[in-house]
Design an enzyme around this catalytic site. Structure first.
Site, PDB file in Angstrom:
ATOM      1  CE1 TYR A 189      -4.172  -1.721   0.255  1.00 31.91           C
ATOM      2  CE2 TYR A 189      -3.121  -3.146   1.499  1.00 31.91           C
ATOM      3  CZ  TYR A 189      -4.163  -2.655   0.764  1.00 31.91           C
ATOM      4  OH  TYR A 189      -5.247  -3.702   0.537  1.00 31.91           O
ATOM      5  CG  ASN A 214     -11.306  -1.357  -8.338  1.00 34.33           C
ATOM      6  OD1 ASN A 214     -11.901  -0.875  -9.426  1.00 34.33           O
ATOM      7  ND2 ASN A 214     -10.613  -2.426  -8.597  1.00 34.33           N
ATOM      8  CB  CYS A 223      -7.768  -3.284  -6.104  1.00 31.42           C
ATOM      9  SG  CYS A 223      -9.310  -4.196  -5.852  1.00 31.42           S
TER      10      CYS A 223
END
Length: 165
Positions: free
Chosen positions: A106, A129, A137
């Site tokens: 991240y 998303n 993702c």
């Protein structure tokens, strides 16, 4: 947009539904057979009022089948349409550029998105998303390699990462 088309494809992880606009752009996608629940993930400015089931969405369906069958780049050319603010929109574009088999943390994703101190904002981009797989993702992990979260379940995320390794 009043009506969008959707299809459900069987995958090794389970049913995968994609919703596409008339021009073929993916509006939402994920490992579920519940198209209505998926429709709710679409931003209100893009959300279709109605859904129409199709046996196939052409190139979108082919990409889903080919990706799960081992062609990890099959999803790359499929257009995606999501709506949000400037950062999220850009962050989703960045996700599409993370290569299969090369997951990032991240923190790394925040830096790639132009806001290195905004790890939470980067995580939020993943959480919001709507077009899973096509905006991958699942390729973002916690520091140390922990999976973090995934709307479609950690077993699905692990399968995807193993599939891409």
């Amino acid at each position: 947009m009043t009506t969008a088309d959707f299809t459900v494809v069987d995958t090794p992880i389970g049913p995968f539904t994609a919703i596409a606009a008339a021009d073929g752009a993916v509006l939402a996608a994920g490992w579920t057979a519940d198209a209505e629940n998926l429709r709710q993930l679409i931003h209100s400015r893009l959300r279709p009022a109605d859904l129409r089931r199709r046996d196939s969405l052409g190139a979108v369906s082919t990409a889903i089948i080919d990706y799960h069958g081992g062609d990890l780049t099959a999803i790359d050319a499929i257009p995606v349409r999501q709506h949000s603010g400037e950062f999220l929109t850009y962050a989703w574009e960045v996700l599409r550029k993370i290569p299969a088999g090369e997951p990032v943390t991240y923190t790394e994703y925040a830096a790639l998105s132009g806001r290195p101190a905004a790890t939470r904002a980067a995580a939020n981009a993943c959480a919001r998303n709507a077009a899973a797989l096509f905006v991958p993702c699942h390729r973002v992990l916690r520091i140390g390699g922990a999976l973090g979260g995934f709307r479609w379940g950690l077993d699905a995320k692990r399968w995807l990462l193993d599939h891409e390794a």
